[in-house]
Design a protein around this motif. Structure first.
Motif, PDB file in Angstrom:
ATOM      1  N   SER A  64       0.851  -1.182   0.000  1.00 30.17           N
ATOM      2  CA  SER A  64       0.000   0.000   0.000  1.00 30.17           C
ATOM      3  C   SER A  64       0.888   1.233   0.000  1.00 30.17           C
ATOM      4  CB  SER A  64      -0.911   0.042   1.242  1.00 30.17           C
ATOM      5  OG  SER A  64      -1.821  -1.033   1.251  1.00 30.17           O
TER       6      SER A  64
ATOM      7  N   CYS B  70      -3.793  -1.370  -2.330  1.00 32.88           N
ATOM      8  CA  CYS B  70      -4.434  -1.297  -1.010  1.00 32.88           C
ATOM      9  C   CYS B  70      -4.471  -2.696  -0.400  1.00 32.88           C
ATOM     10  CB  CYS B  70      -5.843  -0.721  -1.145  1.00 32.88           C
ATOM     11  SG  CYS B  70      -6.580  -0.204   0.427  1.00 32.88           S
TER      12      CYS B  70
ATOM     13  N   LEU C 256      -4.236  -1.106   5.415  1.00 32.84           N
ATOM     14  CA  LEU C 256      -4.710   0.253   5.648  1.00 32.84           C
ATOM     15  C   LEU C 256      -3.833   0.974   6.661  1.00 32.84           C
ATOM     16  CD1 LEU C 256      -8.603  -0.124   5.926  1.00 32.84           C
ATOM     17  CD2 LEU C 256      -7.261   0.574   3.938  1.00 32.84           C
TER      18      LEU C 256
ATOM     19  N   ASN D 220      -3.433   6.342   3.507  1.00 29.76           N
ATOM     20  CA  ASN D 220      -4.218   5.890   2.357  1.00 29.76           C
ATOM     21  C   ASN D 220      -5.713   5.980   2.625  1.00 29.76           C
ATOM     22  OD1 ASN D 220      -4.486   3.560   3.949  1.00 29.76           O
ATOM     23  ND2 ASN D 220      -3.748   2.144   2.376  1.00 29.76           N
ATOM     24  N   LEU D 221      -6.126   5.967   3.877  1.00 32.35           N
ATOM     25  CA  LEU D 221      -7.533   6.219   4.177  1.00 32.35           C
ATOM     26  C   LEU D 221      -7.934   7.649   3.827  1.00 32.35           C
ATOM     27  CD1 LEU D 221      -7.999   4.356   7.577  1.00 32.35           C
ATOM     28  CD2 LEU D 221      -9.237   3.908   5.442  1.00 32.35           C
TER      29      LEU D 221
ATOM     30  N   VAL E  37      -7.829   5.573  -5.430  1.00 26.27           N
ATOM     31  CA  VAL E  37      -6.879   4.470  -5.248  1.00 26.27           C
ATOM     32  C   VAL E  37      -6.711   3.768  -6.586  1.00 26.27           C
ATOM     33  CG1 VAL E  37      -6.289   2.368  -4.003  1.00 26.27           C
ATOM     34  CG2 VAL E  37      -7.640   4.144  -2.866  1.00 26.27           C
TER      35      VAL E  37
ATOM     36  N   LEU F  98      -9.111  -3.111   0.074  1.00 33.08           N
ATOM     37  CA  LEU F  98      -9.846  -2.039  -0.612  1.00 33.08           C
ATOM     38  C   LEU F  98     -11.292  -1.927  -0.131  1.00 33.08           C
ATOM     39  CD1 LEU F  98      -9.507   0.140  -2.773  1.00 33.08           C
ATOM     40  CD2 LEU F  98     -10.342  -1.509  -4.464  1.00 33.08           C
TER      41      LEU F  98
ATOM     42  N   GLN G 194     -12.395  -2.614   2.803  1.00 26.94           N
ATOM     43  CA  GLN G 194     -12.341  -1.968   4.114  1.00 26.94           C
ATOM     44  C   GLN G 194     -12.034  -0.471   3.981  1.00 26.94           C
ATOM     45  OE1 GLN G 194     -13.454  -3.090   6.694  1.00 26.94           O
ATOM     46  NE2 GLN G 194     -12.484  -2.227   8.518  1.00 26.94           N
ATOM     47  N   HIS G 195     -11.249  -0.118   2.958  1.00 26.29           N
ATOM     48  CA  HIS G 195     -11.010   1.297   2.665  1.00 26.29           C
ATOM     49  C   HIS G 195     -12.346   2.002   2.421  1.00 26.29           C
ATOM     50  CE1 HIS G 195      -9.904   4.777   0.083  1.00 26.29           C
ATOM     51  NE2 HIS G 195      -8.746   4.767   0.739  1.00 26.29           N
TER      52      HIS G 195
ATOM     53  N   ARG H 216     -13.983   4.780   5.050  1.00 24.41           N
ATOM     54  CA  ARG H 216     -14.253   6.118   4.514  1.00 24.41           C
ATOM     55  C   ARG H 216     -15.752   6.403   4.463  1.00 24.41           C
ATOM     56  NH1 ARG H 216     -10.918   9.449   1.980  1.00 24.41           N
ATOM     57  NH2 ARG H 216     -12.649  10.035   0.613  1.00 24.41           N
TER      58      ARG H 216
ATOM     59  N   GLU I 169     -15.327   7.887  -3.315  1.00 26.82           N
ATOM     60  CA  GLU I 169     -14.081   7.260  -3.730  1.00 26.82           C
ATOM     61  C   GLU I 169     -14.127   6.876  -5.209  1.00 26.82           C
ATOM     62  OE1 GLU I 169     -15.010   7.224   0.248  1.00 26.82           O
ATOM     63  OE2 GLU I 169     -16.005   5.854  -1.161  1.00 26.82           O
TER      64      GLU I 169
ATOM     65  N   TYR J 129     -12.016   4.084  -7.536  1.00 33.91           N
ATOM     66  CA  TYR J 129     -11.063   2.984  -7.532  1.00 33.91           C
ATOM     67  C   TYR J 129     -10.763   2.582  -8.977  1.00 33.91           C
ATOM     68  CZ  TYR J 129     -12.436   2.604  -2.605  1.00 33.91           C
ATOM     69  OH  TYR J 129     -12.688   2.867  -1.278  1.00 33.91           O
TER      70      TYR J 129
END
Length: 329
Positions: free
Chosen positions: A29, A41, A44, A48-49, A54, A67, A69-70, A74, A82, A84
């Motif tokens: 990450s 990712c 975490l 990066n959060l 991403v 990812l 969980q990201h 967030r 976000e 991705y």
């Protein structure tokens, strides 16, 4: 054994700091919080959060496993949606994975899929990105053809077979270029670029008065140039990296180097879709970056071993002669 700590490397006033945590097969990450973007990712951490964008290099769990969980964290802590970016072949499997996690989570804490945008890019042949790929509402095209945009100091005649890319507009006149990458699965390398205004080449050398007269007459005196700021190889072979000259001249290059000694041969390293330190040494003259950062080292190597092996390598010697900074994360 390789360190599991989050490394912080100061890059520049413009790029800020790189936050990185990587061990091959465990997690990778990276984040540039000043530029609101992260790469891969697999785990975490706060930096990066903080990144709403991403870019995922490929679908191996140590690069994409965190990812969802990201998105979850967030979704509870940020109002910014976000985006991705990932190889097109990863999009539907990730949707299914996320849906399964929603079911396990009873839907209470995971944001609905509509919260984020998945942008699939083709790692084989570039084509227009998904409609959701346009992150900047002021730019409605995702392609690599723009009559008013030139690559800064770039030999366009030699790029037809080397630098085929898909391009995604980002806010603040930035672009994310996505390059085909050689690995065991579909994979993408990325270059974060910035569009800048530059005096047209044919007008350079004219006096300020003459340029002012041209402006007053309504003539366009400047054009946009694309400057590669930060390149990330993802998991890649060296021959794949060397095809993309943009990556070799980006201000900062974050490049994988999985194997550092003769415990695995260079040929076997390539067969596994990775890069060997000996290969970097052999081709060291081709690097024209200001800063090269080696990452994704095998867990078999300690921090101290990597420092010693790098110091003794031809790669370090050549880069020192070229005044290119080198780091390990």
């Amino acid at each position: 054994m390789s360190s599991s700590a989050v490394h912080v490397i100061e890059l520049s006033d413009q790029l800020g700091s790189l936050f990185a945590q990587s061990t091959a097969g465990h997690w990778s990450s990276y984040a540039l919080p000043r530029l609101n973007i992260a790469f891969d990712c697999g785990t975490l951490f706060q930096a990066n959060l903080a990144s709403p964008v991403v870019a995922i290099s490929h679908g191996h769990a140590d690069h994409i496993g965190a990812l969802a969980q990201h998105a979850r964290v967030r979704g509870m802590t940020s109002s910014t949606r976000e985006t991705y970016v990932m190889p097109r072949t990863c999009v539907e499997p990730f949707r299914r994975y996320y849906d399964a996690l929603m079911e396990l989570d009873t839907g209470d804490t995971l944001p609905k899929p509509a919260r984020f945008t998945l942008v699939g890019v083709d790692p084989i042949a570039p084509r227009a990105a998904d409609a959701g790929a346009n992150i900047d509402s002021n730019n409605n095209k995702n392609n690599n053809n723009n009559d008013d945009v030139d690559d800064d100091d770039y030999d366009n005649e030699n790029t037809a077979d080397e630098d085929v890319f898909e391009q995604i507009p980002l806010p603040k006149k930035r672009l994310l270029r996505c390059f085909a990458c050689e690995h065991r699965v579909d994979a993408v390398s990325y270059v974060l670029c910035e569009q800048r205004s530059s005096l047209r080449a044919e007008l350079r050398g004219l006096s300020h008065e003459k340029i002012r007269d041209l402006v007053a007459a309504g003539e366009r005196v400047s054009s946009a140039v694309v400057v590669p700021l930060f390149a990330y190889s993802g998991d890649s072979t060296l021959r794949s990296l060397l095809r993309h000259k943009t990556m070799l001249r980006a201000t900062v290059l974050l490049v994988e180097c999985t194997i550092w000694d003769d415990s695995v041969s260079a040929d076997e390293t390539t067969a596994r879709g990775h890069i060997h330190l000996d290969q970097l040494s052999e081709h060291a003259e081709q690097f024209a970056n200001e800063h090269v950062i080696l990452t994704h080292r095998s867990a078999r190597y300690s921090d101290g071993q990597c420092r010693d092996l790098l110091a003794a390598s031809r790669f370090a010697k050549v880069l020192a002669e070229k005044k290119i900074k080198i780091s390990i994360v």
